[in-house]
Design a protein around this motif. Structure first.
Motif, PDB file in Angstrom:
ATOM      1  N   ARG A 314       1.136  -0.771   0.199  1.00  0.00           N
ATOM      2  CA  ARG A 314      -0.475   0.177  -0.127  1.00  0.00           C
ATOM      3  C   ARG A 314       0.759   1.503   0.478  1.00  0.00           C
ATOM      4  O   ARG A 314       0.314   2.647  -0.434  1.00  0.00           O
ATOM      5  N   ARG A 317       1.181   2.206  -3.487  1.00  0.00           N
ATOM      6  CA  ARG A 317       0.405   2.599  -3.928  1.00  0.00           C
ATOM      7  C   ARG A 317       0.797   3.972  -4.275  1.00  0.00           C
ATOM      8  O   ARG A 317      -0.039   5.079  -5.005  1.00  0.00           O
ATOM      9  N   SER A 360      -7.529   7.464   1.800  1.00  0.00           N
ATOM     10  CA  SER A 360      -7.958   6.538   0.505  1.00  0.00           C
ATOM     11  C   SER A 360      -9.328   7.074  -0.621  1.00  0.00           C
ATOM     12  O   SER A 360      -8.422   7.114  -1.668  1.00  0.00           O
ATOM     13  N   GLN A 364      -7.561   8.375  -4.532  1.00  0.00           N
ATOM     14  CA  GLN A 364      -8.209   7.519  -5.610  1.00  0.00           C
ATOM     15  C   GLN A 364      -8.845   8.757  -6.198  1.00  0.00           C
ATOM     16  O   GLN A 364      -8.731   8.691  -7.890  1.00  0.00           O
ATOM     17  N   GLU A 365      -9.354   9.818  -6.063  1.00  0.00           N
ATOM     18  CA  GLU A 365     -10.043  10.950  -6.864  1.00  0.00           C
ATOM     19  C   GLU A 365      -8.384  11.334  -7.402  1.00  0.00           C
ATOM     20  O   GLU A 365      -8.522  11.684  -8.782  1.00  0.00           O
ATOM     21  N   PHE A 367      -5.283   9.658  -8.331  1.00  0.00           N
ATOM     22  CA  PHE A 367      -5.439   8.806  -9.735  1.00  0.00           C
ATOM     23  C   PHE A 367      -6.393   9.112 -10.305  1.00  0.00           C
ATOM     24  O   PHE A 367      -6.110   9.716 -11.788  1.00  0.00           O
ATOM     25  N   ASP A 368      -7.593   9.322 -10.702  1.00  0.00           N
ATOM     26  CA  ASP A 368      -8.491   9.529 -11.457  1.00  0.00           C
ATOM     27  C   ASP A 368      -8.329  10.553 -12.449  1.00  0.00           C
ATOM     28  O   ASP A 368      -8.642  11.093 -13.188  1.00  0.00           O
ATOM     29  N   GLU A 459      -4.558   1.099   5.192  1.00  0.00           N
ATOM     30  CA  GLU A 459      -4.637   1.973   4.842  1.00  0.00           C
ATOM     31  C   GLU A 459      -5.379   3.681   5.834  1.00  0.00           C
ATOM     32  O   GLU A 459      -5.566   3.102   6.745  1.00  0.00           O
TER      33      GLU A 459
END
Length: 475
Positions: A314, A317, A360, A364-365, A367-368, A459
């Motif tokens: 993690r 990531r 987390s 993710q936002e 990354f998007d 996380e």
């Protein structure tokens, strides 16, 4: 600092001989508004002083490029070693040229100039290991490069000098091979130190100005020893003159009005005092405002592993996000800042800590979105992590701030020890300022700030509602 020759050649005589030599150079001009003075009483060696009021843009002196001691102008280039010299890198080639000219004694064109240059230094290259230990924790120790320099000298310069010993007669005194090698090595260090402390980067004539896109890169510029120009002392606050290169000449020009009796100063740029000590062998409070502390990424990751159960998968990531943002570097800088809160953290470190601590969903936002935050968040967990990193960095020094302050009460400290203490306490003061500033920022985070903890999967999750999203800018 001592000069190359013995004490039977008085300090003022050497200065006078240098000025006479300069005035004999074709096209050289020295304004009557300046004088080369003995400033040893101020601990400044020689310096240039105004003999009358000087106006801005007034030319103080002008030297032909032929008077500059460089690889191109040294008579070494005309010897059988010329082709070999041209294959050496700039530093080694100029070091060899200086050694050659020194060996020519009074026959060298630059004899009068060489006789005013120092032969002993307080630059870090010349400190003992015991003296350097006083700077433990200061990253400037990693920049000295003595081992690399000695390897280059031993591998490339010493064989050339030994094979052509008749061209370097100053090294023939001892019959002991080991003694000669030691003398050669020490002399090479002296010349390399002179280059670092005194040499100027010169513009090089380009036959085709479009042929080399990197020709303006300072690292590609040839270096040269510029007589008289390098007699100016430097001061970041009182800088009042600069060197200008024209087609065939170098001119020292006043930047602002200079009163009669005032010293004329060049400038080294915005150097932290640690680099001032490394390159020039002294420090001054006028450069304190540019002090900096280097923070290794390894310190950051060590703190994370010691304080968080986040697993390697993690963590990777989060590092992927940092790579996308281009902020995964080996080290980062903490600097002083004239404006509150009194320090600035390199933006790359701020963004990296953001990537490592965000929850987390936000990650993710990011990354998007595939965009770099225009203004990085500052959350409670970011502040805590940065504080812990700085506290870990503080533990790397040999002493505490209180111990350093007590040591500085002694008016009879050896010069090198005093400079080491002032450098390290300056860095520690900066770290302490940053720690206090971060705590103030943490305390002033509006209600609803993130209080991230690590869940069982490693996380980071919010205990409270997700904080506001940052503004974005496209990469």
């Amino acid at each position: 600092m001592s000069d190359f020759t013995d004490d039977d050649y008085p300090f003022d005589w050497r200065s006078g001989d240098l000025m006479n030599w300069i005035k004999q150079q074709p096209g050289a001009k020295v304004s009557p508004c300046i004088r080369l003075e003995d400033l040893r009483g101020r601990g400044a060696g020689r310096g240039v002083v105004a003999t009358r009021d000087i106006g801005p843009d007034e030319e103080l002196f002008k030297l032909p490029l032929s008077s500059v001691l460089s690889v191109k102008t040294s008579s070494l280039i005309k010897t059988n070693l010329g082709p070999t010299v041209q294959q050496l890198d700039e530093w080694l080639a100029l070091t060899l040229a200086l050694l050659f000219e020194q060996g020519q004694g009074d026959s060298s064109k630059w004899s009068a100039y060489l006789k005013v240059l120092p032969a002993s230094f307080d630059t870090l290259m010349h400190w003992t290991q015991l003296e350097l230990e006083e700077l433990r924790g200061c990253k400037v120790l990693d920049k000295i490069g003595k081992e690399d320099a000695e390897k280059a000298f031993n591998d490339q310069l010493l064989p050339l000098i030994k094979k052509n010993s008749y061209m370097f007669p100053q090294f023939k005194v001892s019959k002991s091979a080991n003694s000669v090698d030691a003398t050669l090595l020490e002399s090479a260090h002296v010349m390399a130190t002179l280059i670092m402390a005194y040499a100027f980067d010169l513009e090089e004539e380009q036959e085709d100005s479009t042929s080399d896109e990197n020709s303006s890169d300072i690292s590609n510029l040839p270096k040269g020893m510029v007589p008289l120009a390098d007699m100016l002392n430097a001061d970041g606050d009182r800088n009042n003159a600069h060197l200008v290169q024209n087609e065939d000449f170098l001119s020292m020009v006043a930047l602002k009005p200079i009163k009669r009796g005032e010293e004329i100063f060049n400038d080294y740029g915005q150097l932290p005092r640690s680099d001032l000590l490394r390159r020039y062998g002294y420090i001054t409070d006028n450069y304190k405002k540019w002090d900096a502390v280097e923070i290794d990424a390894s310190t950051l990751f060590q703190v994370i592993r010691e304080n968080s159960p986040i697993d390697e998968k993690r963590l990777e990531r989060r590092l992927d996000l940092a790579r996308r943002w281009g902020v995964l570097e080996e080290s980062f800088e903490l600097r002083r800042d004239d404006t509150p809160p009194g320090f600035s953290i390199e933006p790359a470190l701020h963004l990296l800590v953001d990537a490592l601590t965000m929850d987390s969903a936000v990650m993710q936002e990011e990354f998007d979105a595939d965009e770099i935050p225009e203004e990085p968040r500052f959350t409670h967990e970011m502040g805590i992590l940065l504080k812990k990193v700085l506290q870990a960095r503080l533990k790397g020094y040999k002493t505490t701030m209180a111990e350093d302050a007590a040591l500085l009460q002694n008016d009879h400290l050896p010069r090198r020890l005093q400079m080491a203490i002032e450098v390290r306490i300056g860095e520690k003061e900066l770290i302490a300022t940053a720690i206090n500033g971060l705590q103030h920022q943490i305390d002033n985070i509006p209600g609803g700030h993130c209080m991230a903890t690590a869940d069982g999967n490693g996380e980071y999750e919010d205990e409270m509602s997700q904080g506001p999203q940052s503004k974005k800018m496209k990469t």
